[in-house]
Write a protein that holds these residues in place. Structure first.
Motif, short mmCIF file in Angstrom:
data_model
loop_
_atom_site.label_atom_id
_atom_site.label_comp_id
_atom_site.label_asym_id
_atom_site.label_seq_id
_atom_site.Cartn_x
_atom_site.Cartn_y
_atom_site.Cartn_z
N ARG A 19 0.90 -1.18 0.06
CA ARG A 19 0.08 0.17 -0.06
C ARG A 19 0.88 1.31 0.11
NH1 ARG A 19 -3.82 2.04 5.03
NH2 ARG A 19 -4.94 3.91 3.93
N HIS A 20 0.49 2.38 -0.61
CA HIS A 20 1.14 3.63 -0.64
C HIS A 20 1.69 3.98 0.74
CE1 HIS A 20 -2.22 5.85 0.40
NE2 HIS A 20 -2.88 5.18 -0.19
N ASN A 64 -4.49 11.00 4.05
CA ASN A 64 -4.62 9.94 5.26
C ASN A 64 -4.26 10.83 6.38
OD1 ASN A 64 -2.87 7.62 3.41
ND2 ASN A 64 -5.08 7.95 3.56
N LEU A 98 -8.97 12.25 5.68
CA LEU A 98 -10.18 12.34 4.65
C LEU A 98 -10.24 11.19 3.79
CD1 LEU A 98 -9.19 15.84 3.36
CD2 LEU A 98 -10.85 15.28 5.30
N PHE A 99 -11.43 10.84 3.54
CA PHE A 99 -11.89 9.94 2.33
C PHE A 99 -11.28 10.27 1.13
CE2 PHE A 99 -14.49 6.88 4.73
CZ PHE A 99 -15.61 7.72 5.40
N THR A 100 -10.34 9.37 0.49
CA THR A 100 -9.67 9.67 -0.62
C THR A 100 -10.33 9.04 -1.97
OG1 THR A 100 -7.86 9.75 0.91
CG2 THR A 100 -7.46 9.95 -1.41
N GLY A 101 -10.21 7.61 -1.83
CA GLY A 101 -10.71 7.14 -3.03
C GLY A 101 -9.77 7.23 -4.37
N ARG A 104 0.03 8.80 -5.61
CA ARG A 104 0.40 8.45 -4.43
C ARG A 104 0.94 7.01 -4.34
NH1 ARG A 104 -5.22 8.77 -4.07
NH2 ARG A 104 -6.14 7.00 -3.03
N GLU A 164 -7.55 2.93 -5.98
CA GLU A 164 -8.25 2.88 -4.80
C GLU A 164 -9.59 2.49 -4.90
OE1 GLU A 164 -7.48 2.82 -0.83
OE2 GLU A 164 -9.00 1.60 -1.98
N ARG A 165 -10.49 1.85 -4.05
CA ARG A 165 -11.97 1.79 -4.47
C ARG A 165 -12.27 3.52 -4.46
NH1 ARG A 165 -15.51 0.24 -0.37
NH2 ARG A 165 -14.21 0.10 1.55
N TYR A 196 -14.77 6.39 -3.44
CA TYR A 196 -15.30 6.59 -2.37
C TYR A 196 -16.70 7.36 -2.52
CZ TYR A 196 -13.54 4.25 1.74
OH TYR A 196 -13.19 3.21 2.64
N LYS A 218 -13.49 11.60 7.96
CA LYS A 218 -13.92 10.31 8.42
C LYS A 218 -14.73 10.35 9.67
CE LYS A 218 -10.78 7.78 5.46
NZ LYS A 218 -9.52 6.80 5.22
N ARG A 265 -15.34 -1.12 5.41
CA ARG A 265 -14.91 -2.36 5.53
C ARG A 265 -15.72 -3.57 5.06
NH1 ARG A 265 -11.41 -0.02 5.00
NH2 ARG A 265 -9.51 0.61 6.23
N ASN A 294 -7.65 -0.61 -0.10
CA ASN A 294 -8.82 -1.40 -0.68
C ASN A 294 -8.48 -1.88 -2.02
OD1 ASN A 294 -10.69 -0.94 1.54
ND2 ASN A 294 -10.11 1.23 0.83
O1 LIG Z 1 -9.22 5.84 -0.13
C1 LIG Z 1 -9.13 6.13 1.27
O2 LIG Z 1 -9.74 7.09 1.98
C2 LIG Z 1 -7.94 5.53 2.00
O3 LIG Z 1 -7.06 5.48 1.11
C3 LIG Z 1 -8.60 4.34 2.48
O4 LIG Z 1 -9.46 4.61 2.99
P1 LIG Z 1 -10.29 3.59 4.18
O5 LIG Z 1 -9.22 2.91 4.93
O6 LIG Z 1 -10.94 4.36 4.91
O7 LIG Z 1 -10.68 2.46 3.15
#
Ligand SMILES: O=C(O)[C@H](O)COP(=O)(O)O
Length: 207
Positions: A10-11, A17, A21-24, A62, A89-90, A92, A100, A117, A161
């Motif tokens: 993972r980066h 982070n 903040l939610f990044t996605g 990243r 990343e997924r 968001y 968050k 999760r 993710n």
């Molecule tokens: O995209 C993000 O916010 C983080 O890289 C991972 O977020 P998470 O740990 O809340 O899934």
């Protein structure tokens, strides 16, 4: 004997982070700590005598920067690196950019944990982990795994993710067990695979 080496990382810590903040699919850079984490990961792999024949990363900075820093530390700064959105990343969705903790205050900690999760519950207008598996797994099977199977040493630098999606398959986790699995920033997972593509050994190079 053919070594089938696959390293997932993972980066390093990103600016969002750090801000929680939610990044996605948004594209913040690494923090100085994230740069240090990436360099440390490279040094850990070098100390184990691990080098690579190919690297894969996502379309996000990243992860790309983490990949570059790891390869620099290993002494392979010019290694061919394939960048593909399917390792992103997924997504968001509507949560992207939101804090968050504030989101948990607004919607409840349980709901945020489920969005973050669970396996098949997507965040609003975003991707569930199941959706992420649906794009990461075919890419892994089609593009990454064949190289490892023919003995190429493979590095994948991606996201919490998109890599949870891969680890779920590699480690044989299911929808009940995946929610408790987290990946730390900049910590390499060193897999060696069997000829039948199953996992022979897994090492987590904690910092
Ligand atoms: O995209 C993000 O916010 C983080 O890289 C991972 O977020 P998470 O740990 O809340 O899934």
């Amino acid at each position: 004997m053919t070594e089938r080496l696959l390293v997932l990382t993972r980066h390093g810590e990103s600016e969002w982070n750090l801000k929680n903040l939610f990044t996605g699919w948004k594209d913040p850079g690494l923090t100085p700590k994230g740069v240090d984490e990436a360099r440390r990961a490279g040094r850990q792999l070098k100390a184990l005598g691990i080098g690579f024949d190919i690297a894969f990363t996502s379309a996000l900075g990243r992860a790309q920067h983490t990949c570059e820093l790891m390869l620099e530390e290993i002494g392979q700064p010019n290694l061919a690196t394939i960048k593909d959105w399917r390792l992103n990343e997924r997504d968001y969705g509507d949560l992207s950019g939101l804090n968050k903790a504030e989101t948990a205050e607004k919607y409840g900690a349980e709901q945020v944990h489920i969005w973050r999760r669970s396996y098949d519950v997507p965040p609003p207008a975003g991707e569930s982990l199941k959706d992420t598996v649906a794009r990461v797994l075919p890419y892994y099977v089609g593009e990454i795994l064949p190289r490892a199977m023919r003995g190429e040493r493979v590095l994948v630098a991606a996201h919490g993710n998109s890599l949870r999606a891969l680890v779920m398959v590699l480690d044989g986790l299911d929808a009940e067990t995946i929610p408790s699995m987290e990946l730390k920033t900049g910590v390499p997972l060193v897999y060696r695979l069997n000829a039948d593509t199953t996992v022979a050994t897994k090492q987590i190079l904690e910092g």
